[in-house]
Design a protein around this motif. Sequence first.
Motif, short mmCIF file in Angstrom:
data_model
loop_
_atom_site.label_atom_id
_atom_site.label_comp_id
_atom_site.label_asym_id
_atom_site.label_seq_id
_atom_site.Cartn_x
_atom_site.Cartn_y
_atom_site.Cartn_z
N VAL A 131 0.83 -1.20 0.00
CA VAL A 131 0.00 0.00 0.00
C VAL A 131 0.87 1.25 0.00
CG1 VAL A 131 -1.66 1.36 1.33
CG2 VAL A 131 -1.97 -1.12 1.11
N ARG A 132 1.89 1.25 0.82
CA ARG A 132 2.78 2.42 0.91
C ARG A 132 3.47 2.70 -0.42
NH1 ARG A 132 5.22 0.79 6.86
NH2 ARG A 132 3.56 1.76 8.10
N ASP A 133 3.80 1.66 -1.16
CA ASP A 133 4.46 1.83 -2.45
C ASP A 133 3.59 2.60 -3.43
OD1 ASP A 133 6.73 0.53 -1.59
OD2 ASP A 133 6.19 -1.41 -2.48
N LEU A 134 2.27 2.48 -3.29
CA LEU A 134 1.36 3.17 -4.20
C LEU A 134 1.45 4.69 -4.09
CD1 LEU A 134 -1.83 0.94 -3.79
CD2 LEU A 134 -0.37 1.08 -5.81
N PHE A 135 1.86 5.16 -2.92
CA PHE A 135 1.95 6.61 -2.71
C PHE A 135 3.14 7.25 -3.43
CE2 PHE A 135 -0.80 5.50 0.83
CZ PHE A 135 -1.66 6.59 0.91
N ASP A 181 -2.54 -1.86 8.87
CA ASP A 181 -3.06 -3.12 8.33
C ASP A 181 -4.49 -2.97 7.82
OD1 ASP A 181 -0.72 -4.52 8.81
OD2 ASP A 181 -1.33 -5.14 10.82
N ALA A 182 -5.28 -2.15 8.49
CA ALA A 182 -6.68 -1.97 8.10
C ALA A 182 -6.80 -1.34 6.71
CB ALA A 182 -7.40 -1.10 9.12
N ASP A 183 -5.78 -0.59 6.31
CA ASP A 183 -5.84 0.07 5.00
C ASP A 183 -5.74 -0.91 3.84
OD1 ASP A 183 -6.08 2.99 5.44
OD2 ASP A 183 -4.24 2.71 6.59
N SER A 211 -8.36 11.46 7.57
CA SER A 211 -8.36 10.68 8.81
C SER A 211 -7.51 9.42 8.71
CB SER A 211 -9.79 10.30 9.19
OG SER A 211 -10.41 9.57 8.12
N ASN A 212 -7.35 8.88 7.51
CA ASN A 212 -6.53 7.68 7.35
C ASN A 212 -5.94 7.64 5.95
OD1 ASN A 212 -8.43 6.12 5.53
ND2 ASN A 212 -9.75 6.39 7.33
N ALA A 213 -5.03 6.71 5.73
CA ALA A 213 -4.32 6.64 4.46
C ALA A 213 -5.25 6.36 3.29
CB ALA A 213 -3.24 5.56 4.54
N THR A 214 -6.24 5.50 3.49
CA THR A 214 -7.16 5.17 2.40
C THR A 214 -7.95 6.38 1.96
OG1 THR A 214 -7.40 2.91 3.25
CG2 THR A 214 -9.06 3.67 1.69
N ALA A 215 -8.45 7.14 2.93
CA ALA A 215 -9.24 8.33 2.60
C ALA A 215 -8.40 9.33 1.81
CB ALA A 215 -9.77 8.98 3.87
N GLY A 216 -7.14 9.48 2.21
CA GLY A 216 -6.27 10.41 1.50
C GLY A 216 -6.00 9.97 0.08
N TYR A 217 -5.68 8.71 -0.08
CA TYR A 217 -5.37 8.19 -1.41
C TYR A 217 -6.60 8.22 -2.31
CZ TYR A 217 -2.89 5.43 -4.91
OH TYR A 217 -2.27 5.00 -6.07
#
Length: 209
Positions: free
Chosen positions: A32-36, A48-50, A116-122
């Motif tokens: 997931v982090r690599d996608l950023f 992990d939830a992301d 609020s979280n990484a998913t929302a930002g992406y």
Amino acid sequence: MELAYYSDYAVRLVNSEEPLRGKDSLTSVDAVRDLFGGNSSAARRTTDADVTRFRSVRARLRAIFEAADGGNETLAVDLLNSLLLEFPVSPQISGHDYRDDDGRPLWHMHLADHPSNATAGYAAIAAMGLAFHLTEHGVDRLGLCEAAPCRNAYLDTSTNRSRRYCSDRCATRANVAAYRARKRLDADRSDSTGLAAPSTQRTSVNGDR
């Protein structure tokens, strides 16, 4: 950073899975982090939830590309609007990293990153980037690779709207496959012609008798 750049976020996420090949690279926090990409501050918020949340957003983004690729513009727009409503963005004018010859900032639009979280930002960035590309260039510029079983997403930026494949590799593979298919067809036709000729000859001989 121009808004057009953000559309690549959507493509990267969609292409983290190849459904027809049974491949899925989105299996860990690191993936997931690599996608950023270079957006390390946003990537560090990933948990992990992301992983599960990213997969859900990915499915919705792929549905947009599938609708666009199938010619259903209204559905593609409706699906994208639902993401924009669920994951709003905060646009800001920014001048970081870009300077003119006199050292002054080159002002440009930037999407603030404070969800609020990484998913929302992406998801917010990907949806806004895709919306910008869609409204600027047209729904038909969102496509899925025709080189089965690839079906990766791509954004058509060709001058004549002629793109059909996600990469040069897939284009070459498809062209080679088409060439081989034509050769097989020519060979089959030659075989059919070769079999027909003796049959015609025998009929002629029988007729003479």
